[in-house]
Design a protein around this motif. Structure first.
Motif, PDB file in Angstrom:
ATOM      1  N   GLN A   1       0.653  -1.281  -0.040  1.00 59.37           N
ATOM      2  CA  GLN A   1      -0.019  -0.073   0.102  1.00 59.37           C
ATOM      3  C   GLN A   1       0.776   1.400  -0.067  1.00 59.37           C
ATOM      4  OE1 GLN A   1      -2.580  -2.170   3.230  1.00 59.37           O
ATOM      5  NE2 GLN A   1      -3.565  -0.339   3.068  1.00 59.37           N
ATOM      6  N   ILE A   2       2.145   1.371  -0.022  1.00 61.93           N
ATOM      7  CA  ILE A   2       2.937   2.105   0.112  1.00 61.93           C
ATOM      8  C   ILE A   2       2.963   2.912  -1.495  1.00 61.93           C
ATOM      9  CG2 ILE A   2       5.317   2.942   0.093  1.00 61.93           C
ATOM     10  CD1 ILE A   2       5.979   0.787   1.876  1.00 61.93           C
ATOM     11  N   PRO A   3       2.542   4.214  -1.511  1.00 62.88           N
ATOM     12  CA  PRO A   3       2.550   5.039  -2.884  1.00 62.88           C
ATOM     13  C   PRO A   3       3.852   5.084  -3.474  1.00 62.88           C
ATOM     14  CG  PRO A   3       2.411   6.529  -1.068  1.00 62.88           C
ATOM     15  CD  PRO A   3       2.587   5.171  -0.315  1.00 62.88           C
ATOM     16  N   ASP A   4       3.804   5.309  -4.863  1.00 58.98           N
ATOM     17  CA  ASP A   4       5.008   5.519  -5.491  1.00 58.98           C
ATOM     18  C   ASP A   4       5.769   6.738  -4.755  1.00 58.98           C
ATOM     19  OD1 ASP A   4       7.079   5.657  -7.440  1.00 58.98           O
ATOM     20  OD2 ASP A   4       6.025   6.773  -8.681  1.00 58.98           O
ATOM     21  N   LEU A   5       7.177   6.283  -4.530  1.00 60.39           N
ATOM     22  CA  LEU A   5       8.052   7.458  -3.902  1.00 60.39           C
ATOM     23  C   LEU A   5       9.014   8.013  -4.801  1.00 60.39           C
ATOM     24  CD1 LEU A   5       8.479   5.559  -0.325  1.00 60.39           C
ATOM     25  CD2 LEU A   5       6.669   7.242  -1.076  1.00 60.39           C
ATOM     26  N   THR A   6       8.870   7.610  -6.133  1.00 60.75           N
ATOM     27  CA  THR A   6       9.810   8.089  -7.077  1.00 60.75           C
ATOM     28  C   THR A   6      10.033   9.833  -6.763  1.00 60.75           C
ATOM     29  OG1 THR A   6       9.264   6.641  -8.659  1.00 60.75           O
ATOM     30  CG2 THR A   6      10.442   8.451  -9.318  1.00 60.75           C
ATOM     31  N   GLY A   7      11.476  10.344  -6.534  1.00 55.07           N
ATOM     32  CA  GLY A   7      11.529  11.569  -6.532  1.00 55.07           C
ATOM     33  C   GLY A   7      11.511  12.107  -5.116  1.00 55.07           C
ATOM     34  N   LYS A   8      11.456  11.096  -3.973  1.00 55.63           N
ATOM     35  CA  LYS A   8      11.134  11.281  -2.754  1.00 55.63           C
ATOM     36  C   LYS A   8      12.644  11.009  -2.260  1.00 55.63           C
ATOM     37  CE  LYS A   8       6.704  12.409  -2.732  1.00 55.63           C
ATOM     38  NZ  LYS A   8       6.383  13.781  -2.587  1.00 55.63           N
ATOM     39  N   VAL A   9      13.060  12.112  -1.323  1.00 58.79           N
ATOM     40  CA  VAL A   9      14.475  11.681  -0.570  1.00 58.79           C
ATOM     41  C   VAL A   9      14.227  11.341   0.742  1.00 58.79           C
ATOM     42  CG1 VAL A   9      16.676  12.764  -0.151  1.00 58.79           C
ATOM     43  CG2 VAL A   9      15.575  13.439  -1.943  1.00 58.79           C
ATOM     44  N   VAL A  10      14.624  10.437   1.343  1.00 57.23           N
ATOM     45  CA  VAL A  10      14.424   9.890   2.440  1.00 57.23           C
ATOM     46  C   VAL A  10      15.819   9.575   3.392  1.00 57.23           C
ATOM     47  CG1 VAL A  10      13.294   8.055   4.197  1.00 57.23           C
ATOM     48  CG2 VAL A  10      12.589   8.707   1.624  1.00 57.23           C
ATOM     49  N   ILE A  11      15.766   9.706   4.722  1.00 57.38           N
ATOM     50  CA  ILE A  11      17.111   9.460   5.569  1.00 57.38           C
ATOM     51  C   ILE A  11      16.268   8.551   6.538  1.00 57.38           C
ATOM     52  CG2 ILE A  11      18.599   9.861   7.207  1.00 57.38           C
ATOM     53  CD1 ILE A  11      18.970  12.835   5.921  1.00 57.38           C
ATOM     54  N   VAL A  12      16.940   7.253   6.796  1.00 55.60           N
ATOM     55  CA  VAL A  12      16.462   6.448   7.974  1.00 55.60           C
ATOM     56  C   VAL A  12      17.766   6.106   8.754  1.00 55.60           C
ATOM     57  CG1 VAL A  12      15.635   4.037   8.518  1.00 55.60           C
ATOM     58  CG2 VAL A  12      14.889   5.284   6.231  1.00 55.60           C
ATOM     59  N   THR A  13      17.881   6.632  10.095  1.00 57.86           N
ATOM     60  CA  THR A  13      18.970   6.298  10.925  1.00 57.86           C
ATOM     61  C   THR A  13      18.761   4.891  11.435  1.00 57.86           C
ATOM     62  OG1 THR A  13      17.893   6.932  12.723  1.00 57.86           O
ATOM     63  CG2 THR A  13      18.839   8.710  11.676  1.00 57.86           C
ATOM     64  N   GLY A  14      20.026   4.432  11.309  1.00 57.21           N
ATOM     65  CA  GLY A  14      20.035   2.870  11.976  1.00 57.21           C
ATOM     66  C   GLY A  14      19.619   1.801  10.716  1.00 57.21           C
ATOM     67  N   ALA A  15      19.846   2.263   9.591  1.00 54.52           N
ATOM     68  CA  ALA A  15      19.066   1.407   8.633  1.00 54.52           C
ATOM     69  C   ALA A  15      19.943   0.482   8.132  1.00 54.52           C
ATOM     70  CB  ALA A  15      18.538   2.300   7.288  1.00 54.52           C
TER      71      ALA A  15
END
Length: 316
Positions: free
Chosen positions: A22-36
């Motif tokens: 169900q996660i939408p298309d995230l093309t173009g989105k910038v994400v940081i995940v700490t401890g990934a």
């Protein structure tokens, strides 16, 4: 008694209708995940990459992170980017934020996922703070603070009009509180148990997430806190050696869920269109809104914690 009942309810959550599909298309989105580089964070990065996001894995261990990036590329076809981040060292946190800002002009999602649990009481951060509070609360606060300008500018420039900051807390907050005398090393802190210090840090995560929501919600920041669930991961590495073998078996086979389950609630908070209305809310497994411990909602406490945190980093 209320905290115990809440813990038991969240420890055995109902089945969820939410899934990574169900996660939408995230093309173009910038994400940081700490401890990934490991555990829930790695599973979170996997789902984000699979849906087209540009993902930065912010972690201390470069070798582990590079191996995680290699595996994730094999699994998703997309390559994450390593960002050095040691949340137990304020100077390096500043350097990490500066490195990211030199590469990107937008940041759509920040998932403050990293953390330490049940570390020996004698361990402190490079700056002399309790390791658990210094890493889980102060470190993430400072990293978020440094990224607020890019987060708010991104919110203004996106069609959604908001960005997400997801703060991973724990059901342990139900048994915590804030004793400002124990945040830094000293006699009061040394009298505390490692479990008590962990509970305090997770309580602090919930308080801080709400205060961030109050202060920056009108600038497009959607700040949530959550309990990811009781998950099998190396977060328990300091706990397991102390447990009897029968307890370990019960935890592994009955109480603890897989990391893929643990990633669900933070993925929902970070990407779901519905979660755009959850600023200041607290989520529990799996992708449900519930009330946290009432004491975390105290406005004066939130203000006091924010001001204390600001004081610690003002000269950095």
């Amino acid at each position: 008694m209320g905290s115990v009942i809440s813990y038991l309810i969240d420890a055995a959550p109902p089945k969820t209708s939410y899934s990574v599909d169900q996660i939408p298309d995230l093309t173009g989105k910038v994400v940081i995940v700490t401890g990934a580089n490991t555990g829930i964070g790695k599973e979170t990065a996997k789902a984000l990459l699979a849906h087209g996001a540009k993902v930065y894995i912010a972690a201390r261990n470069q070798a582990s992170s590079e191996e995680a990036i290699r595996q994730l590329k094999q699994e998703t076809g997309n390559e994450a980017i390593f960002l050095t981040l040691d949340l137990a060292n304020l100077k390096t946190i500043k350097a990490s934020a500066e490195e990211f800002l030199s590469k990107e002009t937008q940041l759509h999602i920040l998932i403050n996922n990293a953390g330490v649990m049940a570390s020996p009481v004698e361990l402190v951060t490079a700056d002399g703070y309790d390791l658990q509070f210094g890493t889980n609360v102060l470190g993430h606060y400072y990293f978020t603070k440094l990224l607020l300008p890019i987060l708010t500018s991104t919110a203004k420039s996106t069609s959604e009009g908001n960005v997400r900051v997801v703060n991973v807390a724990s059901c342990a907050h139900l048994f915590g509180g804030l004793d400002f005398n124990t945040f830094k090393d000293g006699p009061a802190r040394k009298k505390c148990s490692t479990a008590g210090l962990y509970n305090q840090s997770k309580f602090g995560n919930v308080v801080l997430a709400l205060e961030l929501a109050k202060r920056y919600g009108d600038q497009g920041i959607i700040s949530t806190a959550l309990n990811p669930g009781n998950i099998k991961s190396d977060l328990q590495r300091h706990v397991e050696p102390q447990l009897p073998s029968i307890v370990k078996q019960i935890l592994a086979n009955v109480v603890l869920y897989e990391t893929s389950q643990g990633a669900l609630t933070q993925l929902y908070a970070a990407t779901s269109p519905e979660a755009a209305s959850l600023n200041g809310k607290y989520l529990v497994p799996w992708a449900r809104v519930r009330s946290p411990r009432q004491e975390t909602q105290d406005a004066q406490l939130g203000k006091a914690l924010w001001e204390w945190l600001e004081e610690q980093v003002k000269d950095m």
